[in-house]
Scaffold this motif. Structure first.
Motif, PDB file in Angstrom:
ATOM      1  N   THR A  19     -19.007 -18.654  45.944  1.00  0.00           N
ATOM      2  CA  THR A  19     -17.951 -19.455  45.351  1.00  0.00           C
ATOM      3  C   THR A  19     -16.894 -19.775  46.404  1.00  0.00           C
ATOM      4  N   VAL A  22     -12.422 -21.886  42.790  1.00  0.00           N
ATOM      5  CA  VAL A  22     -12.550 -21.591  41.363  1.00  0.00           C
ATOM      6  C   VAL A  22     -11.218 -21.840  40.693  1.00  0.00           C
ATOM      7  N   ALA A  23     -11.260 -22.331  39.464  1.00  0.00           N
ATOM      8  CA  ALA A  23     -10.043 -22.589  38.692  1.00  0.00           C
ATOM      9  C   ALA A  23     -10.294 -22.231  37.240  1.00  0.00           C
ATOM     10  N   THR A  24      -9.283 -21.675  36.606  1.00  0.00           N
ATOM     11  CA  THR A  24      -9.329 -21.385  35.178  1.00  0.00           C
ATOM     12  C   THR A  24      -8.589 -22.485  34.443  1.00  0.00           C
ATOM     13  N   THR A  25      -9.266 -23.131  33.508  1.00  0.00           N
ATOM     14  CA  THR A  25      -8.687 -24.247  32.765  1.00  0.00           C
ATOM     15  C   THR A  25      -8.707 -23.923  31.278  1.00  0.00           C
ATOM     16  N   GLY A  28     -12.215 -23.472  30.122  1.00  0.00           N
ATOM     17  CA  GLY A  28     -13.056 -22.474  30.777  1.00  0.00           C
ATOM     18  C   GLY A  28     -12.964 -22.586  32.288  1.00  0.00           C
ATOM     19  N   GLU A  29     -13.765 -21.802  32.963  1.00  0.00           N
ATOM     20  CA  GLU A  29     -13.715 -21.746  34.415  1.00  0.00           C
ATOM     21  C   GLU A  29     -14.532 -22.869  35.043  1.00  0.00           C
ATOM     22  N   SER A  31     -16.037 -23.853  38.826  1.00  0.00           N
ATOM     23  CA  SER A  31     -16.238 -23.277  40.159  1.00  0.00           C
ATOM     24  C   SER A  31     -17.105 -24.188  41.015  1.00  0.00           C
ATOM     25  N   GLU A 108     -10.890 -32.521  34.805  1.00  0.00           N
ATOM     26  CA  GLU A 108     -10.415 -31.314  35.483  1.00  0.00           C
ATOM     27  C   GLU A 108      -9.581 -31.665  36.715  1.00  0.00           C
TER      28      GLU A 108
END
Length: 238
Positions: A19, A22-25, A28-29, A31, A108
């Motif tokens: 990875t 990565v981002a948390t939105t 959901g995640e 990557s 995103e």
């Protein structure tokens, strides 16, 4: 959002994905991963909410989405793409010099930021290209004319998930209903086209579109990891 430096990424020398961002939105995640292919080339993978979305090992159907659609439109001056992904549909679209104004809408924000940072070569080219505008926007709102960027469009290409039978985000279900598709087609110029990519054949989607405009199903046979699949394009001509 987190990401690794280019020097760290040079250490990726095996087939195990690493990875790199990565981002948390709220959905959901998201990557972005990197691995080496069997021939030593670098492969990028995009995973959204735990669902494998795409990789750069085989971009034939993303390329076909652009090619098959462009060859059906005489003057694709203004093009809208729903879904940035790894950028291969947009890049193939740009190769057609008739396209003067390309807008890409992506839900995103982190993925758009990764493009502007150039975390993959293709995304980096798109972010800097003078004929491209990237928008952080819900594709449904954009393609139906509820929000910017504004139509009309000579060509609309949608690759926002895996089709109505395998949604990446449940909210995308509204994209495939007759009312939404009818509004979307109203944003397409006469002689233009709307094309929707799906990871499998979608008879219900074909029937819905055919009830609104002449529609063609294009089946794209592919093989992934030794297994055959049939992806599909649905091309409507209002």
């Amino acid at each position: 959002m987190s990401q690794k430096s280019r020097s760290d990424r040079k250490q990726v020398m095996n087939n195990t994905p690493e990875t790199i961002a990565v981002a948390t939105t709220p959905r959901g995640e998201v990557s972005l991963r990197e691995r080496s292919d069997d021939d030593g080339s670098v492969v990028h993978e995009l995973v959204v909410a735990g669902v494998f979305a795409m990789d750069s090992a085989d971009t034939s159907t993303e390329t076909a989405l652009a090619q098959r659609s462009l060859e059906r439109v005489a003057a694709p001056t203004r093009v809208l793409i729903g879904g940035l992904g790894l950028g291969f549909t947009a890049w193939q679209t740009l190769k057609d010099r008739r396209v003067r104004d390309l807008h890409v809408v992506e839900l995103e924000e982190d993925l758009v930021q990764w493009a502007r940072l150039g975390l993959t070569p293709t995304l980096g080219v798109l972010a800097r290209h003078p004929r491209v505008t990237l928008h952080v926007q819900d594709a449904v709102s954009a393609v139906t004319g509820d929000d910017e960027p504004a139509g009309p469009w000579d060509l609309v290409l949608l690759d926002v998930d895996n089709g109505p039978s395998f949604l990446v985000h449940e909210d995308n279900e509204r994209l495939y209903c007759a009312a939404t598709l009818s509004r979307l087609l109203s944003q397409v110029t006469k002689g233009g086209a709307l094309t929707i990519w799906a990871a499998q054949r979608e008879p219900a989607l074909l029937a819905t579109l055919a009830g609104l405009a002449p529609t063609e199903e294009v089946v794209l046979p592919v093989e992934r990891q030794g297994r055959p699949f049939e992806y599909a394009l649905y091309i409507a001509r209002p």
